[in-house]
Design an enzyme around this catalytic site. Structure first.
Site, PDB file in Angstrom:
ATOM      1  CB  CYS A 162       3.668   1.595  -7.131  1.00 34.27           C
ATOM      2  SG  CYS A 162       2.341   2.687  -6.569  1.00 34.27           S
ATOM      3  N   PRO A 163       5.209   4.054  -7.861  1.00 35.14           N
ATOM      4  CG  PRO A 163       5.496   4.526 -10.150  1.00 35.14           C
ATOM      5  CD  PRO A 163       4.985   3.469  -9.222  1.00 35.14           C
TER       6      PRO A 163
END
Length: 381
Positions: free
Chosen positions: A79-80
């Site tokens: 994810c980020p």
């Protein structure tokens, strides 16, 4: 199954797995547009938004979702920043899936910097590779002097430390052109080491707002007993200047291993045709006409570029020539280039003035500006 609820893999360890071609499935839980614009290249990748896992957990349907995905283990979740993906990795492990979370997510991946040595006579040449963006930089050490070419601001201290560890003083910090995809480390390296900042002679015409040595065509920079010779190579930008060290060509964004620099980042669509024509002239008349044994050491590696046997992203010019389609018709080349340009680098309109010194950003903002694909190359045919 891994019983550790916080099992994770570092970006460096994931990189080693990818390089070793070990089977790994990346489960990317970012949104589709984020995934499509910028992702980790190499392994099998499956994209499922984090929100789908949240909804499935709330409905008690996680097993059904996983059955539909049919993931090949081991799985690394992404994810980020490594937070949402950690929860997803835990859900997978609870159901017997061998899953780890990528530490720091894509932001952690962007902090990874790896090195290989480029063969050179009478000098040590280190190639730095940022896998997240494909940006390549170089440290040239000859005797007790060194120069860094196209340094990244985020890793300025790394070049200084590596030169010091090699017993060399950093004499020059050089940019081949005004970059649009990343924050230049020329001034940061100069501030930290006392190195002389060097930019192409045409940089002031683009608004350069800090003091630097200007490198004209055919000018030479002495590094120990070796010389870097400037070759003006406009096209990607008007000032772009590449450097030769014996047979090594530090080609910046003028020439990649299977492509060349896009012509629209300096003056937009309205100037793209003129700079595409200039690119054609530079490739045909200056770069592709160099000796076959010239070793191309580019400023970026494209997603399709393959490393050499020694692990570096370099190739002999004879090989590069075969991969780049350069028609006899100059106008046909121009039309093909301007009609096939990919999306521009994220935040390039803020990155360019920062690199010129006309605006300033702090280190955290600088790092955030660089996140995403560089997209500096024309798509190869």
């Amino acid at each position: 199954m891994n019983d550790d609820d916080t099992a994770s893999v570092s970006p460096a360890a994931l990189y080693e797995r990818i390089e070793a071609d070990e089977r790994t499935t990346l489960l990317d839980v970012r949104n589709r547009d984020e995934f499509e614009s910028w992702r980790i290249e190499g392994p099998d990748a499956v994209q499922v938004p984090y929100s789908e896992f949240v909804a499935a957990k709330a409905r008690g349907e996680v097993d059904d979702l996983l059955a539909d995905l049919d993931l090949r283990e081991p799985v690394v979740t992404v994810c980020p920043r490594g937070e949402a993906s950690e929860m997803v990795a835990e859900l997978l492990r609870e159901r017997g899936v061998e899953a780890e979370n990528l530490e720091g997510g894509m932001e952690g991946w962007a902090r990874l910097y790896v090195t290989d040595e480029v063969p050179a006579m009478g000098a040590t040449v280190t190639q730095y590779d940022r896998p997240a963006t494909g940006c390549l930089s170089y440290l040239v050490v000859a005797g007790d002097e060194a120069a860094v070419i196209d340094p990244l601001r985020a890793f300025a201290d790394r070049y200084v430390a590596d030169a010091e560890n090699a017993g060399a003083e950093l004499k020059y910090a050089i940019d081949t052109h005004v970059h649009a995809d990343h924050l230049s480390g020329v001034r940061a390296v100069a501030d930290e080491s006392g190195a002389e900042p060097v930019l192409p002679a045409g940089a002031p015409d683009r608004g350069l707002a800090f003091d630097a040595t200007l490198l004209a065509d055919e000018a030479r920079l002495e590094v120990g007993e070796k010389e870097l010779t400037a070759v003006h190579a406009p096209g990607h930008t008007t000032e772009l200047t590449v450097l030769r060290l014996d047979e090594i060509l530090f080609s910046g964004d003028a020439l990649f291993l299977d492509s060349f620099g896009r012509p629209d980042l300096q003056s937009g669509d309205e100037g793209a045709r003129d700079l595409a024509a200039t690119t054609y002239d530079t490739l045909r008349g200056r770069l592709l006409s160099l000796p076959d044994e010239s070793l191309v050491a580019p400023g970026h590696r494209t997603p399709t570029a393959e490393p050499a046997e020694d692990g570096t992203y370099t190739a002999r010019l004879a090989e590069v020539r075969q991969k780049i389609s350069l028609p006899d018709d100059r106008e046909a080349f121009v039309s093909r280039v301007v009609e096939s340009l990919p999306p521009r680098p994220a935040n390039f309109e803020a990155i360019v003035p920062t690199n010129l010194g006309t605006q300033d950003v702090d280190d955290e903002t600088a790092f955030e500006l660089e996140l995403g694909p560089n997209n500096c190359a024309v798509a190869a045919e």
